[in-house]
Scaffold this motif. Structure first.
Motif: not given
Length: 225
Positions: A121-142
């Motif tokens: 689950y953690s692997k999928f979530y990391r890939e989702f953030q870093e690759r799929d949705f490119n959530l690479n800034t604090d603003k994007k995550l919020f």
């Protein structure tokens, strides 16, 4: 668990009934039972990966409502007349990054996932953030977190309409000033949470002056058969 026994027309009537109520009847109070029901629909709302990146503050204290007025230009009349006033908070990056303690606790203590499933689950979530949705800034995550919290908002307003309670979602506020106030007077850690929306609940003072208008269904939906 049995499927809900409610007709499609009853649900559509609730959507037709709901409108952004500008002024409430201050003499009418939503019962504790009904407000808990509305908040329960927020708790039961879906979220991406099921991580529930939200918190809701029900502001009933009149002095705190007064403090909100200068930072929320869209809210004064609602703050004066609404039975209940809810602040929708969404988690910021320190809470929802793939390696955050909160995420681990959700998987281990809330979802009660086995260790091997947690790793996957953690692997999928990391890939989702870093690759799929490119959530690479604090603003994007919020912003992503806020998208989840808006699902709960929609469900609360629909649930309220189904039992004849009015609501109004509010984005008319200065986010930075509002969050500074939340930190100073509401005890909110703004390093962990940001303000996504405000919502008022109560009973309308008057019916809307104009009927609800929407684009035709055929204009907003495309079918690819």
């Amino acid at each position: 668990m049995n499927a809900p026994n409610i007709s499609k027309e009853e649900i559509l009537n609730a959507f037709r009934y709901r409108h952004a109520t500008k002024e409430f009847d201050a003499s009418k109070i939503v019962s504790n039972e009904d407000m808990e029901f509305i908040l329960k629909t927020a708790q039961l709302s879906p979220s991406s990966f099921g991580f529930e990146p939200w918190h809701f503050i029900v502001v009933q204290n009149k002095e705190l409502r007064e403090l909100l007025k200068p930072v929320a230009w869209g809210a004064p009349l609602k703050l004066d007349t609404a039975s209940h006033f809810v602040l929708g908070l969404s988690m910021k990056a320190p809470m929802i990054k793939h390696d955050a303690d909160y995420i681990t606790r959700m998987m281990k203590d809330v979802k009660q996932l086995p260790e091997d499933v947690m790793e996957m689950y953690s692997k999928f979530y990391r890939e989702f953030q870093e690759r799929d949705f490119n959530l690479n800034t604090d603003k994007k995550l919020f912003d992503w977190s806020s998208k989840q919290t808006y699902i709960a908002l929609g469900n609360m307003m629909t649930a309220a309409a189904l039992i004849g309670i009015d609501s109004c979602p509010i984005e008319g506020f200065h986010q930075e000033k509002a969050e500074a106030l939340l930190q100073d007077k509401f005890g909110v850690d703004i390093n962990k949470y940001g303000l996504s929306f405000m919502t008022a609940f109560g009973y309308r003072k008057a019916d809307p002056e104009h009927p609800k208008t929407r684009r035709e269904l055929e204009e907003i939906v495309s079918w690819k058969s």
